[in-house]
Design a protein around this motif. Structure first.
Motif, PDB file in Angstrom:
ATOM      1  N   ARG A 178      36.179  40.847  37.073  1.00 31.83           N
ATOM      2  CA  ARG A 178      36.061  40.706  38.524  1.00 31.83           C
ATOM      3  C   ARG A 178      37.412  40.416  39.187  1.00 31.83           C
ATOM      4  N   TYR A 179      38.197  39.506  38.591  1.00 33.49           N
ATOM      5  CA  TYR A 179      39.404  39.032  39.262  1.00 33.49           C
ATOM      6  C   TYR A 179      40.711  39.374  38.550  1.00 33.49           C
ATOM      7  N   GLY A 180      40.632  39.923  37.350  1.00 33.77           N
ATOM      8  CA  GLY A 180      41.845  40.348  36.652  1.00 33.77           C
ATOM      9  C   GLY A 180      42.260  39.408  35.530  1.00 33.77           C
ATOM     10  N   PRO A 182      43.294  33.001  30.390  1.00 36.01           N
ATOM     11  CA  PRO A 182      43.067  31.603  29.990  1.00 36.01           C
ATOM     12  C   PRO A 182      41.619  31.347  29.563  1.00 36.01           C
ATOM     13  N   ALA A 183      40.687  32.010  30.228  1.00 36.29           N
ATOM     14  CA  ALA A 183      39.278  31.830  29.869  1.00 36.29           C
ATOM     15  C   ALA A 183      38.984  32.432  28.497  1.00 36.29           C
ATOM     16  N   TYR A 184      39.586  33.587  28.186  1.00 38.36           N
ATOM     17  CA  TYR A 184      39.409  34.193  26.858  1.00 38.36           C
ATOM     18  C   TYR A 184      39.990  33.296  25.766  1.00 38.36           C
ATOM     19  N   ILE A 185      41.105  32.644  26.048  1.00 38.82           N
ATOM     20  CA  ILE A 185      41.681  31.721  25.060  1.00 38.82           C
ATOM     21  C   ILE A 185      40.698  30.577  24.798  1.00 38.82           C
ATOM     22  N   GLY A 186      40.132  30.022  25.867  1.00 37.99           N
ATOM     23  CA  GLY A 186      39.128  28.970  25.710  1.00 37.99           C
ATOM     24  C   GLY A 186      37.904  29.456  24.953  1.00 37.99           C
ATOM     25  N   VAL A 231      27.715  45.023  34.475  1.00 40.14           N
ATOM     26  CA  VAL A 231      27.189  44.505  35.745  1.00 40.14           C
ATOM     27  C   VAL A 231      28.266  44.048  36.731  1.00 40.14           C
ATOM     28  N   THR A 232      29.548  44.179  36.382  1.00 40.57           N
ATOM     29  CA  THR A 232      30.613  43.638  37.227  1.00 40.57           C
ATOM     30  C   THR A 232      31.468  44.741  37.830  1.00 40.57           C
ATOM     31  N   ASP A 233      31.691  44.637  39.139  1.00 37.35           N
ATOM     32  CA  ASP A 233      32.632  45.500  39.847  1.00 37.35           C
ATOM     33  C   ASP A 233      33.911  44.712  40.104  1.00 37.35           C
ATOM     34  N   LYS A 234      35.027  45.407  40.174  1.00 32.14           N
ATOM     35  CA  LYS A 234      36.315  44.772  40.474  1.00 32.14           C
ATOM     36  C   LYS A 234      36.280  44.181  41.876  1.00 32.14           C
ATOM     37  N   TYR A 235      36.845  43.001  42.027  1.00 30.30           N
ATOM     38  CA  TYR A 235      36.919  42.314  43.317  1.00 30.30           C
ATOM     39  C   TYR A 235      37.989  42.972  44.168  1.00 30.30           C
ATOM     40  N   ALA A 266      34.245  34.252  30.563  1.00 32.29           N
ATOM     41  CA  ALA A 266      35.603  34.790  30.480  1.00 32.29           C
ATOM     42  C   ALA A 266      35.635  36.260  30.888  1.00 32.29           C
ATOM     43  N   SER A 267      34.656  37.018  30.422  1.00 31.61           N
ATOM     44  CA  SER A 267      34.599  38.447  30.745  1.00 31.61           C
ATOM     45  C   SER A 267      34.379  38.658  32.231  1.00 31.61           C
ATOM     46  N   TYR A 268      33.516  37.856  32.815  1.00 29.96           N
ATOM     47  CA  TYR A 268      33.294  37.958  34.253  1.00 29.96           C
ATOM     48  C   TYR A 268      34.610  37.749  35.004  1.00 29.96           C
TER      49      TYR A 268
END
Length: 182
Positions: free
Chosen positions: A108-110, A116-120, A153-157, A102-104
């Protein structure tokens, strides 16, 4: 197109393995197993679908570091689970896995992808507490651990279909430069 088919096949195999593994468990346990595997698989699949190979590498690093940190903490802290099953309660591995995916997606994509992934992921954590596999502190620790690692470890897309407009000022000219990518 071939990479999309490969991603679909790999995702299906991983999710099916979660169903087989969760077969003998309570329904909340099966949902947590599917979420803990499914959210990261979905996150990695989105990166591959977008042909965002740099992003996929960031996802893979985050997943690897999160898994390693979770296991090191479990075997260092040795906290007993609420159901007395074993002494590997802290932090929740299911939660750290789900929150890593979810964090990725969010970093990365906003938020359109992340929310929705955080809710899951939140539902995964809730089910782990509800079925007495973890305390809330285990779930929160797993979520914070995964989110922190993925943040590092993640940069914005940056979508290649963008317009960039910038001022140009030098000794001979004053104006505006525009760059279009599509």
């Amino acid at each position: 197109m071939k990479s999309l088919i490969k991603v679909g096949i790999a995702s299906s195999c991983i999710i099916m393995s979660a169903f087989v593994y969760a077969e003998e468990k309570q329904s909340g346990d099966m949902a947590a197993d599917i979420g803990a595997v499914g959210i990261p698989v979905l996150a990695g699949s989105i990166a591959l679908f977008k042909e965002d190979y740099d992003g996929f590498w960031m996802f893979a690093k985050g997943a690897t570091y999160t898994l390693a940190a979770t296991q090191v903490l479990k075997y260092t802290v040795r906290e007993e689970r609420p159901n007395g099953e074993d002494d590997l309660s802290f932090p929740s591995g299911h939660s750290s896995s789900a929150f890593q995916g979810a964090s990725y997606l969010q970093f990365r994509y906003g938020w359109e992808y992340g929310l929705p992934a955080y809710i899951g992921a939140g539902l995964v954590g809730y089910s782990r507490v509800e079925n007495e596999h973890h305390y809330w502190r285990d779930v929160i620790a797993g979520a914070v651990l995964a989110t922190t690692i993925q943040y590092l470890v993640t940069d914005k897309y940056i979508d290649s279909n963008q317009v960039m407009i910038m001022p140009v000022i030098n000794q001979d000219h004053v104006g505006i430069a525009a760059s279009f990518s599509f």
